[in-house]
Design a protein around this motif. Sequence first.
Motif, PDB file in Angstrom:
ATOM      1  N   VAL A  27      -0.036  -7.134  -2.897  1.00 16.24           N
ATOM      2  CA  VAL A  27       0.459  -6.210  -3.924  1.00 16.24           C
ATOM      3  C   VAL A  27       0.149  -4.762  -3.538  1.00 16.24           C
ATOM      4  CG1 VAL A  27      -1.553  -6.306  -5.463  1.00 16.24           C
ATOM      5  CG2 VAL A  27       0.701  -5.810  -6.403  1.00 16.24           C
ATOM      6  N   LEU A  28      -1.038  -4.538  -2.959  1.00 15.39           N
ATOM      7  CA  LEU A  28      -1.377  -3.175  -2.522  1.00 15.39           C
ATOM      8  C   LEU A  28      -0.422  -2.756  -1.401  1.00 15.39           C
ATOM      9  CD1 LEU A  28      -3.307  -0.804  -2.921  1.00 15.39           C
ATOM     10  CD2 LEU A  28      -4.798  -1.810  -1.175  1.00 15.39           C
ATOM     11  N   HIS A  29      -0.199  -3.687  -0.487  1.00 16.16           N
ATOM     12  CA  HIS A  29       0.755  -3.419   0.605  1.00 16.16           C
ATOM     13  C   HIS A  29       2.122  -3.001   0.048  1.00 16.16           C
ATOM     14  CE1 HIS A  29       4.076  -4.606   3.272  1.00 16.16           C
ATOM     15  NE2 HIS A  29       3.289  -4.139   4.236  1.00 16.16           N
ATOM     16  N   ASN A  30       2.614  -3.759  -0.947  1.00 19.37           N
ATOM     17  CA  ASN A  30       3.957  -3.499  -1.469  1.00 19.37           C
ATOM     18  C   ASN A  30       4.021  -2.174  -2.238  1.00 19.37           C
ATOM     19  OD1 ASN A  30       4.637  -5.885  -0.306  1.00 19.37           O
ATOM     20  ND2 ASN A  30       4.914  -7.042  -2.213  1.00 19.37           N
ATOM     21  N   ILE A  31       2.958  -1.887  -2.982  1.00 18.11           N
ATOM     22  CA  ILE A  31       2.937  -0.629  -3.752  1.00 18.11           C
ATOM     23  C   ILE A  31       2.978   0.565  -2.792  1.00 18.11           C
ATOM     24  CG2 ILE A  31       1.536   0.831  -5.257  1.00 18.11           C
ATOM     25  CD1 ILE A  31       0.476  -1.771  -6.575  1.00 18.11           C
ATOM     26  N   VAL A  32       2.142   0.500  -1.737  1.00 16.41           N
ATOM     27  CA  VAL A  32       2.063   1.624  -0.791  1.00 16.41           C
ATOM     28  C   VAL A  32       3.361   1.726   0.014  1.00 16.41           C
ATOM     29  CG1 VAL A  32       0.843   2.534   1.236  1.00 16.41           C
ATOM     30  CG2 VAL A  32      -0.450   1.463  -0.634  1.00 16.41           C
ATOM     31  N   THR A  33       3.832   0.571   0.512  1.00 13.15           N
ATOM     32  CA  THR A  33       4.991   0.553   1.412  1.00 13.15           C
ATOM     33  C   THR A  33       6.262   1.049   0.737  1.00 13.15           C
ATOM     34  OG1 THR A  33       4.026  -1.298   2.595  1.00 13.15           O
ATOM     35  CG2 THR A  33       6.377  -0.958   2.892  1.00 13.15           C
ATOM     36  N   CYS A  34       6.437   0.722  -0.537  1.00 11.58           N
ATOM     37  CA  CYS A  34       7.688   1.074  -1.204  1.00 11.58           C
ATOM     38  C   CYS A  34       7.668   2.490  -1.773  1.00 11.58           C
ATOM     39  CB  CYS A  34       8.032   0.037  -2.256  1.00 11.58           C
ATOM     40  SG  CYS A  34       8.288  -1.590  -1.495  1.00 11.58           S
ATOM     41  N   GLY A  35       6.551   3.211  -1.542  1.00 11.49           N
ATOM     42  CA  GLY A  35       6.568   4.646  -1.793  1.00 11.49           C
ATOM     43  C   GLY A  35       6.175   5.093  -3.183  1.00 11.49           C
ATOM     44  N   TYR A  36       5.363   4.305  -3.870  1.00  5.75           N
ATOM     45  CA  TYR A  36       4.889   4.738  -5.202  1.00  5.75           C
ATOM     46  C   TYR A  36       4.227   6.103  -5.075  1.00  5.75           C
ATOM     47  CZ  TYR A  36       2.033   4.967  -9.418  1.00  5.75           C
ATOM     48  OH  TYR A  36       1.438   5.380 -10.582  1.00  5.75           O
ATOM     49  N   ARG A  37       4.581   7.019  -5.973  1.00  6.87           N
ATOM     50  CA  ARG A  37       4.138   8.409  -5.821  1.00  6.87           C
ATOM     51  C   ARG A  37       2.891   8.748  -6.627  1.00  6.87           C
ATOM     52  NH1 ARG A  37       9.755   8.733  -5.924  1.00  6.87           N
ATOM     53  NH2 ARG A  37       9.665   9.000  -8.169  1.00  6.87           N
ATOM     54  N   GLY A  38       2.515   7.863  -7.572  1.00 14.26           N
ATOM     55  CA  GLY A  38       1.312   8.156  -8.354  1.00 14.26           C
ATOM     56  C   GLY A  38       0.051   7.808  -7.575  1.00 14.26           C
ATOM     57  N   GLU A  39      -1.081   7.993  -8.213  1.00 15.50           N
ATOM     58  CA  GLU A  39      -2.336   7.715  -7.518  1.00 15.50           C
ATOM     59  C   GLU A  39      -2.658   6.219  -7.568  1.00 15.50           C
ATOM     60  OE1 GLU A  39      -6.623   9.973  -7.100  1.00 15.50           O
ATOM     61  OE2 GLU A  39      -5.245  10.573  -8.696  1.00 15.50           O
ATOM     62  N   ILE A  40      -3.213   5.692  -6.484  1.00 22.19           N
ATOM     63  CA  ILE A  40      -3.528   4.266  -6.403  1.00 22.19           C
ATOM     64  C   ILE A  40      -5.048   4.100  -6.297  1.00 22.19           C
ATOM     65  CG2 ILE A  40      -3.176   2.131  -5.098  1.00 22.19           C
ATOM     66  CD1 ILE A  40      -0.637   3.507  -3.895  1.00 22.19           C
ATOM     67  N   PHE A  41      -5.605   3.317  -7.198  1.00 21.06           N
ATOM     68  CA  PHE A  41      -7.032   2.976  -7.137  1.00 21.06           C
ATOM     69  C   PHE A  41      -7.125   1.473  -6.927  1.00 21.06           C
ATOM     70  CE2 PHE A  41      -6.285   6.407 -10.105  1.00 21.06           C
ATOM     71  CZ  PHE A  41      -7.109   7.420  -9.615  1.00 21.06           C
ATOM     72  N   ALA A  42      -7.849   1.084  -5.861  1.00 21.54           N
ATOM     73  CA  ALA A  42      -7.992  -0.347  -5.623  1.00 21.54           C
ATOM     74  C   ALA A  42      -9.467  -0.711  -5.758  1.00 21.54           C
ATOM     75  CB  ALA A  42      -7.483  -0.695  -4.234  1.00 21.54           C
ATOM     76  N   THR A  43      -9.726  -1.832  -6.428  1.00 20.82           N
ATOM     77  CA  THR A  43     -11.132  -2.248  -6.520  1.00 20.82           C
ATOM     78  C   THR A  43     -11.348  -3.497  -5.669  1.00 20.82           C
ATOM     79  OG1 THR A  43     -10.870  -3.759  -8.394  1.00 20.82           O
ATOM     80  CG2 THR A  43     -11.248  -1.437  -8.921  1.00 20.82           C
ATOM     81  N   ASN A  44     -12.548  -3.562  -5.118  1.00 17.39           N
ATOM     82  CA  ASN A  44     -12.929  -4.689  -4.271  1.00 17.39           C
ATOM     83  C   ASN A  44     -14.447  -4.826  -4.404  1.00 17.39           C
ATOM     84  OD1 ASN A  44     -14.236  -5.322  -1.441  1.00 17.39           O
ATOM     85  ND2 ASN A  44     -12.216  -6.305  -1.401  1.00 17.39           N
TER      86      ASN A  44
END
Lengths: 494, 216
Positions: free
Chosen positions: A33-50
């Motif tokens: 899902v992170l791959h798809n969000i980044v790859t398809c060009g989402y322009r807002g800020e992305i925070f990922a937790t791990n």
Amino acid sequence: MTLRNEQFSALFDPRGIIVAGASTHPGKFGFVVLHNIVTCGYRGEIFATNRDGAEVLGHQTLRSIDEVPEGAADLMFVCTPASTNGDLLREAAAKGVRAAFIASAGYGESDDEGRRRQDELVELADELGMLIVGPNGQGLVSTPSSLCAQIVAPYPPAGSIGIASQSGNFVSSFMNLSRQSGVGVSRAVSVGNAAQVGVLDALEFFADDPHTSVGLIYVEGIPDGREFAERLGAVARRMPVVVLKGGTTASGAQAAASHTGSLATDDRVFDGMCAQYGIVRAATLTEAFDCAATLVSQPLPSGPRTAVVTTVGGWGVVTADALSHTGLELVELPADLRDHLDTLLPPRWSRNNPIDMAGGETKDTVPEVLRSVVAHPGIDAVIMLGVGIQSNQGSLERNGPFYPEHGLERIVAFHDRQDRRYVETAIELSAEFDKPVLIATELAIADPDNAAVSAMHDAGRFCYPSADRAVVALDRLHRLRAWRDRRGLPPFAP
Amino acid sequence: MTTTLSEAQSKLLLEPFGLPFLSERLVDNPHEASDAATELGLPVVAKLCGDAIAHKTERGLVKLGLRTSADVADAAEQLLAAATPADGAVQVLIAPMVSASRELIAGAVLDPQFGPTVLLGVGGILAEAISDVVVRLAPLTAVDAMEMIESMSSQTLLGPFRGEPAVDTEVLCRVLFGLSEAITSTSTIVSIDLNPLMIVDGRPVAVDALVEVAER
């Protein structure tokens, strides 16, 4: 804006997204899902937790939602195990998150424990004022925000079809057809277990959404048919809705003593409900997409009078046969139109409908004939066949051993130009006279690079792979228009 | 649990809804039967009527084309003699004999998912094979009723047919409305069957009715 719509805006157009449970493993949902969000060009800020704070796809993950600045994210995409999700929702709500998509499994689809967990999750979300979609769903797409928050492909071109489905696979199927045809999607969502938000909730948002002009839904189980009918019917008065329903086999023989009881099968009741409430019910996946794609790209015809324009004979004949099985009318050519076409075409043309130009075109014949036909007040809709054959020959020449010599470069370029021009003319005339003009050719599938097909694709207009599919789609539009006319409802605004 | 009412009780229950029933008489003996026949005009049909009798035709409990009052009295006697204890209290129904080359079926069903619905289809012995049936949710609007009729596949059957006029769609719409009103206003009704709905000189006539009600 209603509270619901604000929440849906947070879902589809978030300022920022939290991906909870991002993973370093490329086989895990939290990676994909992170791959798809980044790859398809989402322009807002992305925070990922791990949990370990590892770097995923170049993103420095956060160990906890605590580290997300308050108000920076509206949406959380959840891939974490079901048991931890309650705490996550609380933490996210405290940071201003208004909506969550829950991909995690282990809820109502599994066992009693899962069902209990799902009920608790909904209760918590309601308490927090948070919209939750899922659990056990594939995700969502929103082209106005370049957002592909899903654990599967594809990402469709932008457009105005809004998709909501009880099955994630159908969302993927519809979006693949969108990619193939170029007829784009505004929003798409798979509702998974539909714990809090169902297909109709999403559809009701689409009806208010300026980016969406047609709803396309897939449903299976319908818990309360009457409520379903009323809500769906209310949307269908405002926006065209196409429904594909799974599980159409009969099970409704509940009244043994009654003959009518055994005739009123589930499927007939559903079918009648759709006809009564102005809902376009499609029999198959392709028919559903064809209808939605036609509704976003063509006006409703004001009547049944259809003209078929073709460069050569056979196609027109078969299309005329297909029309005879519908409510459309293969209109007899008005005398003034026939006389006018006599001045444009060689004497061997059909002099009737289908308008068979008999291969008599010179450079400007096709656009001129098409204009006369579309403009004529006695014609409500036009189906055009034979587009793309010039550039089909061009393609063979371009890829053959003689190219570009022997004058081939010039003629191939001419063929491509002509086919593009035919398509552009059809689109212009459709807009100018507010009439549907449908183009059908098997090249839509056989050669997507064909100049006519790619011109349709680029314009976001559906190119029908066969004339009979164009006929079926046009018939549905005609029936929808007739339904609205009888109830005093105007055609949908473009 | 549900119960199917007798034909006579069914018609009584449906009386307020303006359905096109024939005038008919319920009688207790052969003498009354022949009087009723004379009053209604010969020929007539005689049917055994009782709470527990739903499948009259299969049991030979319908006598058609009775042309004299003696025939009517004989038929009534035979029908009463054919009753079994399981049939409970029985009477004989005398109705004018009508014949038609076209038969429709109309009805209403309480659908488990969608609630009250109205149904119209091609009736007669080929009904199930032809399977031309249209359903709508009740209550119906005038447009809904018209669209039901228009969306039947067998449109040629509804037009002028073998020297008979086209089906009177106004009367047919009233039948559909009546069914819609009956099932939405009577909470006990589970289903209504007008089978056949005969088309007599273009006019729909309900020669039989069965109502199924929920048991309290």
